[in-house]
Write a protein that holds these residues in place. Sequence first.
Motif, PDB file in Angstrom:
ATOM      1  N   GLY A 174       0.811  -1.207   0.000  1.00  0.00           N
ATOM      2  CA  GLY A 174       0.000   0.000   0.000  1.00  0.00           C
ATOM      3  C   GLY A 174       0.847   1.261   0.000  1.00  0.00           C
ATOM      4  O   GLY A 174       0.464   2.278  -0.602  1.00  0.00           O
ATOM      5  N   ARG A 175       2.003   1.209   0.658  1.00  0.00           N
ATOM      6  CA  ARG A 175       2.902   2.357   0.669  1.00  0.00           C
ATOM      7  C   ARG A 175       3.412   2.660  -0.741  1.00  0.00           C
ATOM      8  O   ARG A 175       3.448   3.805  -1.190  1.00  0.00           O
ATOM      9  CB  ARG A 175       4.081   2.053   1.596  1.00  0.00           C
ATOM     10  N   VAL A 176       3.815   1.611  -1.452  1.00  0.00           N
ATOM     11  CA  VAL A 176       4.295   1.794  -2.824  1.00  0.00           C
ATOM     12  C   VAL A 176       3.159   2.246  -3.734  1.00  0.00           C
ATOM     13  O   VAL A 176       3.327   3.119  -4.588  1.00  0.00           O
ATOM     14  CB  VAL A 176       4.922   0.487  -3.354  1.00  0.00           C
ATOM     15  N   GLU A 177       1.979   1.656  -3.551  1.00  0.00           N
ATOM     16  CA  GLU A 177       0.826   2.022  -4.382  1.00  0.00           C
ATOM     17  C   GLU A 177       0.479   3.490  -4.212  1.00  0.00           C
ATOM     18  O   GLU A 177       0.173   4.200  -5.181  1.00  0.00           O
ATOM     19  CB  GLU A 177      -0.367   1.146  -4.018  1.00  0.00           C
ATOM     20  N   SER A 178       0.525   3.986  -2.971  1.00  0.00           N
ATOM     21  CA  SER A 178       0.231   5.383  -2.712  1.00  0.00           C
ATOM     22  C   SER A 178       1.256   6.294  -3.386  1.00  0.00           C
ATOM     23  O   SER A 178       0.905   7.326  -3.973  1.00  0.00           O
ATOM     24  CB  SER A 178       0.205   5.641  -1.203  1.00  0.00           C
ATOM     25  N   ASN A 179       2.523   5.905  -3.326  1.00  0.00           N
ATOM     26  CA  ASN A 179       3.566   6.698  -3.978  1.00  0.00           C
ATOM     27  C   ASN A 179       3.423   6.665  -5.496  1.00  0.00           C
ATOM     28  O   ASN A 179       3.706   7.653  -6.177  1.00  0.00           O
ATOM     29  CB  ASN A 179       4.945   6.186  -3.573  1.00  0.00           C
ATOM     30  N   GLN A 180       2.979   5.534  -6.031  1.00  0.00           N
ATOM     31  CA  GLN A 180       2.812   5.425  -7.479  1.00  0.00           C
ATOM     32  C   GLN A 180       1.714   6.354  -7.975  1.00  0.00           C
ATOM     33  O   GLN A 180       1.824   6.939  -9.057  1.00  0.00           O
ATOM     34  CB  GLN A 180       2.493   3.984  -7.872  1.00  0.00           C
ATOM     35  N   GLU A 181       0.658   6.508  -7.193  1.00  0.00           N
ATOM     36  CA  GLU A 181      -0.440   7.383  -7.604  1.00  0.00           C
ATOM     37  C   GLU A 181       0.006   8.826  -7.753  1.00  0.00           C
ATOM     38  O   GLU A 181      -0.528   9.567  -8.574  1.00  0.00           O
ATOM     39  CB  GLU A 181      -1.578   7.278  -6.585  1.00  0.00           C
ATOM     40  N   GLY A 182       1.005   9.245  -6.971  1.00  0.00           N
ATOM     41  CA  GLY A 182       1.482  10.614  -7.047  1.00  0.00           C
ATOM     42  C   GLY A 182       2.726  10.796  -7.879  1.00  0.00           C
ATOM     43  O   GLY A 182       3.292  11.884  -7.919  1.00  0.00           O
ATOM     44  N   SER A 183       3.167   9.742  -8.560  1.00  0.00           N
ATOM     45  CA  SER A 183       4.410   9.801  -9.323  1.00  0.00           C
ATOM     46  C   SER A 183       4.134  10.115 -10.787  1.00  0.00           C
ATOM     47  O   SER A 183       3.165   9.626 -11.373  1.00  0.00           O
ATOM     48  CB  SER A 183       5.152   8.463  -9.222  1.00  0.00           C
ATOM     49  N   MET A 184       5.033  10.895 -11.407  1.00  0.00           N
ATOM     50  CA  MET A 184       4.883  11.181 -12.827  1.00  0.00           C
ATOM     51  C   MET A 184       5.169   9.939 -13.662  1.00  0.00           C
ATOM     52  O   MET A 184       4.780   9.866 -14.828  1.00  0.00           O
ATOM     53  CB  MET A 184       5.835  12.305 -13.250  1.00  0.00           C
ATOM     54  N   LEU A 185       5.838   8.948 -13.075  1.00  0.00           N
ATOM     55  CA  LEU A 185       6.107   7.700 -13.783  1.00  0.00           C
ATOM     56  C   LEU A 185       5.034   6.644 -13.544  1.00  0.00           C
ATOM     57  O   LEU A 185       5.087   5.563 -14.126  1.00  0.00           O
ATOM     58  CB  LEU A 185       7.466   7.128 -13.357  1.00  0.00           C
ATOM     59  N   GLY A 186       4.077   6.954 -12.689  1.00  0.00           N
ATOM     60  CA  GLY A 186       3.105   5.943 -12.283  1.00  0.00           C
ATOM     61  C   GLY A 186       2.345   5.318 -13.427  1.00  0.00           C
ATOM     62  O   GLY A 186       2.110   4.107 -13.442  1.00  0.00           O
ATOM     63  N   SER A 187       1.970   6.121 -14.426  1.00  0.00           N
ATOM     64  CA  SER A 187       1.174   5.595 -15.535  1.00  0.00           C
ATOM     65  C   SER A 187       1.976   4.686 -16.456  1.00  0.00           C
ATOM     66  O   SER A 187       1.401   3.949 -17.250  1.00  0.00           O
ATOM     67  CB  SER A 187       0.585   6.756 -16.345  1.00  0.00           C
ATOM     68  N   ARG A 188       3.295   4.728 -16.372  1.00  0.00           N
ATOM     69  CA  ARG A 188       4.145   3.896 -17.228  1.00  0.00           C
ATOM     70  C   ARG A 188       4.499   2.565 -16.571  1.00  0.00           C
ATOM     71  O   ARG A 188       5.187   1.748 -17.179  1.00  0.00           O
ATOM     72  CB  ARG A 188       5.436   4.647 -17.567  1.00  0.00           C
ATOM     73  N   LEU A 189       4.053   2.366 -15.344  1.00  0.00           N
ATOM     74  CA  LEU A 189       4.421   1.179 -14.589  1.00  0.00           C
ATOM     75  C   LEU A 189       3.221   0.261 -14.398  1.00  0.00           C
ATOM     76  O   LEU A 189       2.070   0.678 -14.511  1.00  0.00           O
ATOM     77  CB  LEU A 189       4.981   1.576 -13.222  1.00  0.00           C
ATOM     78  N   HIS A 190       3.523  -0.990 -14.096  1.00  0.00           N
ATOM     79  CA  HIS A 190       2.476  -1.955 -13.780  1.00  0.00           C
ATOM     80  C   HIS A 190       1.772  -1.531 -12.496  1.00  0.00           C
ATOM     81  O   HIS A 190       2.354  -0.877 -11.631  1.00  0.00           O
ATOM     82  CB  HIS A 190       3.100  -3.340 -13.602  1.00  0.00           C
ATOM     83  N   GLU A 191       0.525  -1.897 -12.381  1.00  0.00           N
ATOM     84  CA  GLU A 191      -0.211  -1.586 -11.161  1.00  0.00           C
ATOM     85  C   GLU A 191       0.429  -2.313  -9.980  1.00  0.00           C
ATOM     86  O   GLU A 191       0.727  -3.506 -10.042  1.00  0.00           O
ATOM     87  CB  GLU A 191      -1.674  -2.011 -11.309  1.00  0.00           C
TER      88      GLU A 191
END
Length: 590
Positions: free
Chosen positions: A419-436
């Motif tokens: 969940g910590r990583v998921e939360s950081n991914q939502e706010g990352s500019m690279l998040g959309s380029r990565l697997h869920e």
Amino acid sequence: MARNDKVIRTIRLSETVSPFGPGALVDILGESFMAMTGDEWPPASVRSAVSCDRLATKLRVDELWAAPSSGEPDAPKTPGLEFARFPAWLFCQECRRMTRWTRMMESGSTPKCPDCEGRLVPMRFVTVCATRSHADDVPWPDWVHRAGSGTCDRKDRLRFHPSKGAREGLSALQVSCDACKTTRSLGDLRGDVLVRDGFTCRGKQPWEREWGNCGKPLEVLQRGATSLYFGEVVSAIDIPEVEGREAELDEQIRKHPYWQAVQSGNAAILDMMVDELAAVLEPPADTIRRRILALTSDEPTLQDTKRSLLSEEFEAFAAAIAGSAPAQDFVTRVERRSERTPAGLGDVVLVDRLREVRATIGFRRYTPEAQLVPSVPKRPMERRWYPAVEGYGEGIFITFDSAAVDAWAVQDGVQRRAGRVESNQEGSMLGSRLHETSPQFLLLHAFAHAIMRELAFVSGYSAPSLRERIYCESTGDYGVFIYTTSTDVEGTLGGLARQGEADYLTGVVLRSLEQVAWCANDPVCSESDPQSIDGLNLAACHACLLAPETSCESFNLLLDRAMLVGGDGFDGYFQKAIESALDVSISAMS
């Protein structure tokens, strides 16, 4: 090497897709060039067709083409790709004079200073469009003269040299005009200053001669900055045709009575259709929704395309385990799970020969959210195509016990870390380029990196030559594929597939897990969370999990070795296997 008035340099065929695909900078022997888009490539008569209907269909193009290649690049009639010299502004290493180099000045040799015959090298800085992925030279003459009276129009008397006095950083460098004596420090070379001075994007790429009508703000980057080029590359393993679950889902979607209404964009009908299909079909609602959106979109997203390709490949590996006949370029054999197999793993598929096709669909600049520039611009009445390259090789596909993975993933500690990583991914500019992010994906990804490090020692292949494919696209489809390819049609030598045999694989897996159970940077590595870009890693560093950038499609992100070996308050997936292996080692020593 030179031919007529052109500078001839060579790169490998595979590099024309990545890392030197259209829009990328190529630095060769101190000279800087930019690869052009496919509309500037030689005609199809000298290119090589790449056959992969599955990939072409997913990308919605008609053809895939490889760049012309030859073992004799300096031969007079050898076709090749043209590259644009970029940046076009060069400076002399001897007298520091700046010269804007043009195609008419090319003579087939290294550029020389017109004053002192010293070698000209590229300027360090370029400008990029902050939103539309354009790139251009810094407007050096106009930028310098903005600091003076503004009456000088000389563009051929600039010099790039150190500043006088005790200064640091970019302020220690300056550009001056010999004609009007105006001087400006590179400390002023910033995007906000360019906007203040009235400079905006001209809407062009370095190889284009006509200006566009962009007008968006500019940003200044060093020409070697990673944000100058974000290439979008999609790869597919050439597999036998398999009627998998995704094909069945697509058929059910198209047969549904709401399909025509959904195609017209009715959001309310879409929700109803998803609910009805989720009630009678196996895939979860979010998977069904993603698939419907992918089928109705004009252009599939990169993640949807990759997800679809991986799903089909998993079905092909499952068919191989079930006993399907090998194909010409998908030669497999199966190693069944035995008592020696580490707990949590399943059957293994050894791929003695595989064919991979990689295609570049476009690029972005400055941010991953910038507008995509297609590798081959669309043209009316012409067949659509993308640059591609094929490679032949071998690999090891390792399945995971889906029930064991899902049972492990429900631990509170595992859920908290994911969940910590998921939360950081939502706010990352690279998040959309990565697997869920999910506990399952973090586990599989960490395992892939751990085993790649060990295979690099024992298989005979270097670490950068190994690649991963993570299969985590639906509940229960958990697997890792480690493979290597070569552009030689003969393929590779078999050293990697051999390590997947029963006599070797258990040792490979246990040694890789032992290596990551304790990191040379611990306790800093294990206790520093989050780590890396935007906090998208937890316990992962160069001493334990990070792989060469050519090996990982997730940019060395979404990694956490605690998922393998355990952490504070939760068990790692392989924790018992590691403890048993260590007990055996200690007993043997005693």
